[in-house]
Design a protein around this motif. Structure first.
Motif, short mmCIF file in Angstrom:
data_model
loop_
_atom_site.label_atom_id
_atom_site.label_comp_id
_atom_site.label_asym_id
_atom_site.label_seq_id
_atom_site.Cartn_x
_atom_site.Cartn_y
_atom_site.Cartn_z
N GLU A 188 33.68 -0.15 -15.98
CA GLU A 188 34.05 0.41 -17.29
C GLU A 188 34.54 1.85 -17.16
O GLU A 188 35.39 2.30 -17.94
CB GLU A 188 32.86 0.34 -18.25
N GLN A 189 34.04 2.59 -16.17
CA GLN A 189 34.47 3.97 -15.94
C GLN A 189 35.80 4.04 -15.20
O GLN A 189 36.36 5.11 -15.02
CB GLN A 189 33.41 4.73 -15.14
N GLY A 190 36.29 2.88 -14.75
CA GLY A 190 37.55 2.85 -14.02
C GLY A 190 37.41 3.16 -12.55
O GLY A 190 38.40 3.39 -11.86
N ASN A 191 36.20 3.14 -12.05
CA ASN A 191 35.94 3.42 -10.64
C ASN A 191 35.92 2.08 -9.89
O ASN A 191 34.87 1.57 -9.51
CB ASN A 191 34.61 4.16 -10.49
N TYR A 192 37.12 1.51 -9.68
CA TYR A 192 37.24 0.16 -9.16
C TYR A 192 36.84 0.05 -7.69
O TYR A 192 36.24 -0.94 -7.28
CB TYR A 192 38.67 -0.35 -9.36
N LYS A 193 37.13 1.06 -6.90
CA LYS A 193 36.76 1.05 -5.47
C LYS A 193 35.25 1.02 -5.32
O LYS A 193 34.71 0.22 -4.54
CB LYS A 193 37.37 2.29 -4.78
N ALA A 194 34.54 1.85 -6.08
CA ALA A 194 33.08 1.86 -6.01
C ALA A 194 32.51 0.54 -6.52
O ALA A 194 31.51 0.05 -5.98
CB ALA A 194 32.52 3.03 -6.81
N ALA A 195 33.13 -0.04 -7.53
CA ALA A 195 32.68 -1.34 -8.04
C ALA A 195 32.83 -2.41 -6.95
O ALA A 195 31.91 -3.21 -6.73
CB ALA A 195 33.46 -1.73 -9.28
N HIS A 196 33.97 -2.40 -6.25
CA HIS A 196 34.16 -3.35 -5.15
C HIS A 196 33.11 -3.17 -4.07
O HIS A 196 32.52 -4.16 -3.59
CB HIS A 196 35.55 -3.17 -4.53
N ASP A 197 32.87 -1.93 -3.69
CA ASP A 197 31.88 -1.66 -2.64
C ASP A 197 30.49 -2.12 -3.07
O ASP A 197 29.73 -2.69 -2.27
CB ASP A 197 31.85 -0.17 -2.31
N SER A 198 30.14 -1.91 -4.33
CA SER A 198 28.82 -2.31 -4.83
C SER A 198 28.70 -3.83 -4.89
O SER A 198 27.63 -4.38 -4.65
CB SER A 198 28.58 -1.72 -6.22
N ILE A 199 29.80 -4.51 -5.19
CA ILE A 199 29.77 -5.97 -5.22
C ILE A 199 29.53 -6.52 -3.83
O ILE A 199 28.78 -7.48 -3.64
CB ILE A 199 31.06 -6.53 -5.85
N VAL A 200 30.13 -5.89 -2.83
CA VAL A 200 29.90 -6.31 -1.44
C VAL A 200 28.41 -6.17 -1.10
O VAL A 200 27.81 -7.06 -0.49
CB VAL A 200 30.78 -5.49 -0.47
N GLU B 86 38.73 -8.73 -12.01
CA GLU B 86 39.26 -7.84 -13.04
C GLU B 86 39.56 -6.45 -12.46
O GLU B 86 40.61 -5.86 -12.77
CB GLU B 86 38.27 -7.72 -14.20
N ALA B 87 38.67 -5.95 -11.61
CA ALA B 87 38.89 -4.64 -10.99
C ALA B 87 40.09 -4.69 -10.04
O ALA B 87 40.89 -3.75 -10.00
CB ALA B 87 37.64 -4.18 -10.25
N SER B 88 40.22 -5.77 -9.30
CA SER B 88 41.36 -5.92 -8.39
C SER B 88 42.67 -5.96 -9.18
O SER B 88 43.66 -5.36 -8.78
CB SER B 88 41.23 -7.21 -7.57
N LEU B 89 42.64 -6.65 -10.31
CA LEU B 89 43.82 -6.73 -11.16
C LEU B 89 44.20 -5.35 -11.70
O LEU B 89 45.36 -4.94 -11.62
CB LEU B 89 43.58 -7.71 -12.32
N LYS B 90 43.22 -4.63 -12.21
CA LYS B 90 43.49 -3.29 -12.76
C LYS B 90 44.00 -2.36 -11.66
O LYS B 90 44.94 -1.58 -11.88
CB LYS B 90 42.23 -2.69 -13.37
N GLN B 91 43.39 -2.42 -10.50
CA GLN B 91 43.79 -1.56 -9.39
C GLN B 91 45.22 -1.88 -8.95
O GLN B 91 46.02 -0.97 -8.71
CB GLN B 91 42.82 -1.76 -8.22
N ALA B 92 45.55 -3.17 -8.88
CA ALA B 92 46.91 -3.56 -8.49
C ALA B 92 47.92 -3.12 -9.55
O ALA B 92 49.02 -2.66 -9.21
CB ALA B 92 46.98 -5.07 -8.29
#
Length: 138
Positions: A39-51, A73-79
């Motif tokens: 929600e904060q737009g921190n997609y890289k950190a979200a990906h890392d946390s999911i791992v 959703e984060a991958s889509l936004k980042q792309a």
């Protein structure tokens, strides 16, 4: 004696169930943090946390399923953000190339433009794939 063994087995089962519940609570807490990062737009950190969630809680299926959706959703936004940046750079290089009068510099800008065009098209393909996977997972 047999009665004590049965009681010990029941206690062990209850303890194991309690540990599973605590593990699921940890996964739920981690998923909440992942949702906040997204929600904060921190997609890289979200990906890392999911791992990390996947590694730490392999049996927390509900949380992992929700995390997969957030991952997509984060991958889509980042792309999409990358597409916007690449498109801007592509337009700038195209304008520079058209204004350049020296042949060597114009050719070098052409190489850069081609590289950006390939990146742009690859990102568009990535977005298509992500959207298709999101449709399939519904």
């Amino acid at each position: 004696m047999n009665k004590n063994i049965v009681i010990a087995a029941v206690v062990a089962m209850l303890a194991a169930t309690g540990c599973e519940q605590k593990k699921d609570e940890g996964a739920a807490t981690m998923l909440t943090e992942i949702e906040q990062l997204y929600e904060q737009g921190n997609y890289k950190a979200a990906h890392d946390s999911i791992v990390l969630l996947r590694a730490r809680f392999p049996k927390a299926l509900a949380e992992r399923q929700r995390a997969l959706r957030i991952w997509q959703e984060a991958s889509l936004k980042q792309a999409q953000e990358d597409i916007a940046l690449t498109d801007s750079a592509l337009q700038a290089v195209t304008a520079q190339m058209q204004a350049e009068t020296r042949i060597y510099e114009r050719n070098m800008l052409g190489v850069k433009k081609d590289s950006l065009q390939v990146r742009y098209e690859a990102l568009i393909g990535e977005v298509r794939i992500i959207r298709k996977k999101m449709e399939d997972n519904k």
